[in-house]
Scaffold this motif. Structure first.
Motif, PDB file in Angstrom:
ATOM      1  N   LEU A  49       0.836  -1.211   0.000  1.00  0.00           N
ATOM      2  CA  LEU A  49       0.000   0.000   0.000  1.00  0.00           C
ATOM      3  C   LEU A  49       0.867   1.254   0.000  1.00  0.00           C
ATOM      4  CD1 LEU A  49      -2.849  -1.044   2.468  1.00  0.00           C
ATOM      5  CD2 LEU A  49      -3.052  -0.632   0.001  1.00  0.00           C
ATOM      6  N   ALA A  50       1.894   1.284   0.847  1.00  0.00           N
ATOM      7  CA  ALA A  50       2.795   2.440   0.884  1.00  0.00           C
ATOM      8  C   ALA A  50       3.517   2.600  -0.457  1.00  0.00           C
ATOM      9  CB  ALA A  50       3.804   2.290   2.024  1.00  0.00           C
ATOM     10  N   PHE A  51       3.961   1.494  -1.040  1.00  0.00           N
ATOM     11  CA  PHE A  51       4.651   1.520  -2.337  1.00  0.00           C
ATOM     12  C   PHE A  51       3.758   2.129  -3.414  1.00  0.00           C
ATOM     13  CE2 PHE A  51       5.519  -0.998  -6.318  1.00  0.00           C
ATOM     14  CZ  PHE A  51       6.705  -0.363  -6.664  1.00  0.00           C
ATOM     15  N   VAL A  63      12.318   2.044  -7.584  1.00  0.00           N
ATOM     16  CA  VAL A  63      13.108   1.425  -6.515  1.00  0.00           C
ATOM     17  C   VAL A  63      13.193   2.346  -5.294  1.00  0.00           C
ATOM     18  CG1 VAL A  63      15.363   0.462  -5.892  1.00  0.00           C
ATOM     19  CG2 VAL A  63      14.377  -0.043  -8.130  1.00  0.00           C
ATOM     20  N   ARG A  64      13.283   3.643  -5.516  1.00  0.00           N
ATOM     21  CA  ARG A  64      13.301   4.579  -4.370  1.00  0.00           C
ATOM     22  C   ARG A  64      11.964   4.535  -3.630  1.00  0.00           C
ATOM     23  NH1 ARG A  64      16.402   9.475  -7.377  1.00  0.00           N
ATOM     24  NH2 ARG A  64      18.444   8.483  -7.349  1.00  0.00           N
ATOM     25  N   ALA A  69       8.805   2.469   1.094  1.00  0.00           N
ATOM     26  CA  ALA A  69       7.723   1.596   1.551  1.00  0.00           C
ATOM     27  C   ALA A  69       8.261   0.475   2.430  1.00  0.00           C
ATOM     28  CB  ALA A  69       6.979   1.014   0.347  1.00  0.00           C
ATOM     29  N   THR A  70       9.422  -0.055   2.089  1.00  0.00           N
ATOM     30  CA  THR A  70      10.029  -1.117   2.885  1.00  0.00           C
ATOM     31  C   THR A  70      10.397  -0.603   4.275  1.00  0.00           C
ATOM     32  OG1 THR A  70      10.897  -2.168   0.879  1.00  0.00           O
ATOM     33  CG2 THR A  70      11.892  -2.829   2.959  1.00  0.00           C
ATOM     34  N   VAL A 115      15.637  -7.544  -6.165  1.00  0.00           N
ATOM     35  CA  VAL A 115      14.788  -8.251  -7.137  1.00  0.00           C
ATOM     36  C   VAL A 115      14.061  -7.228  -8.009  1.00  0.00           C
ATOM     37  CG1 VAL A 115      12.757  -9.739  -7.389  1.00  0.00           C
ATOM     38  CG2 VAL A 115      14.533 -10.332  -5.724  1.00  0.00           C
ATOM     39  N   LEU A 116      13.476  -6.216  -7.379  1.00  0.00           N
ATOM     40  CA  LEU A 116      12.755  -5.177  -8.117  1.00  0.00           C
ATOM     41  C   LEU A 116      13.702  -4.384  -9.014  1.00  0.00           C
ATOM     42  CD1 LEU A 116      10.068  -3.717  -8.638  1.00  0.00           C
ATOM     43  CD2 LEU A 116      10.630  -2.224  -6.699  1.00  0.00           C
ATOM     44  N   TYR A 117      14.875  -4.069  -8.523  1.00  0.00           N
ATOM     45  CA  TYR A 117      15.869  -3.339  -9.311  1.00  0.00           C
ATOM     46  C   TYR A 117      16.259  -4.130 -10.558  1.00  0.00           C
ATOM     47  CZ  TYR A 117      20.178  -0.903 -10.550  1.00  0.00           C
ATOM     48  OH  TYR A 117      21.153  -0.213 -11.233  1.00  0.00           O
TER      49      TYR A 117
END
Length: 190
Positions: A49-51, A63-64, A69-70, A115-117
């Motif tokens: 949700l934050a992402f 990625v930022r 969010a993380t 992984v996302l990067y």
């Protein structure tokens, strides 16, 4: 040669006390995994949700936005793990606990966002759906690492009380036996 013998040796049956202790350990692990999963599942929702909120209301790169969010999810998860999942664990060294939690969370953050990067900048998969899929995949891989590290190093179990209790109970029931001499014999035997 005996008839009906297959030659295979069977292990002796496990004593009931050992089976009970094993079952208890498995039950505790299952309860821990369920609690970890409940907090972690809520943390995943907070993270996603934050992402998506950050991606929707700001111009931050994917990625930022994911890293922010993380971090929000890490704070949420610490509170859930400390006060729900591992509330019965050692609380005597909070500074050490917090330091290790942040260290292992940072490693999990790198795994998750790595992984996302890779998906975003290595393969060019940057649509909102693709970003969410790889964010979720990264969370899953990072969670495996986090579960192991948190339970092994951060929220350490208190020493078991059961063996001490059993020893104390044994000692209470153990009565020293006195050696009788002929002078100690009851009067009817003299």
């Amino acid at each position: 040669m005996e008839h009906g013998s297959s030659g295979a040796h069977t292990a002796p049956p496990t004593p009931p006390a050992t089976r009970g202790a094993l079952r208890e350990r498995i039950d505790r692990l299952v309860r821990e995994v369920v609690k970890f999963g409940a907090v972690g599942g809520a943390g995943v929702l907070v993270n996603l949700l934050a992402f998506n909120l950050i991606r929707h209301v700001t111009d931050l790169h994917v990625v930022r936005a994911s890293i922010l969010a993380t971090v929000v999810a890490i704070v949420f998860n610490y509170l859930g793990f400390r006060y729900f999942t591992y509330r019965d664990r050692d609380k005597s060294r909070r500074t050490r606990e917090m330091s290790l939690f942040l260290l292992f969370s940072a490693v999990g953050l790198v795994i998750e966002n790595g992984v996302l990067y890779t998906a975003t900048y290595g393969f060019g998969w940057d649509s909102p759906l693709q970003s969410n899929i790889f964010k979720f995949l990264g969370i899953g891989i990072g969670t495996l690492f986090r579960f192991w590290s948190y339970r092994s190093w951060v929220f350490r179990a208190l020493p078991a009380r059961e063996p001490v209790t059993r020893a104390e109970t044994f000692l209470e029931h153990e009565q020293p036996t006195a050696v009788r001499t002929p002078d100690d014999a009851p009067a009817t035997q003299r």
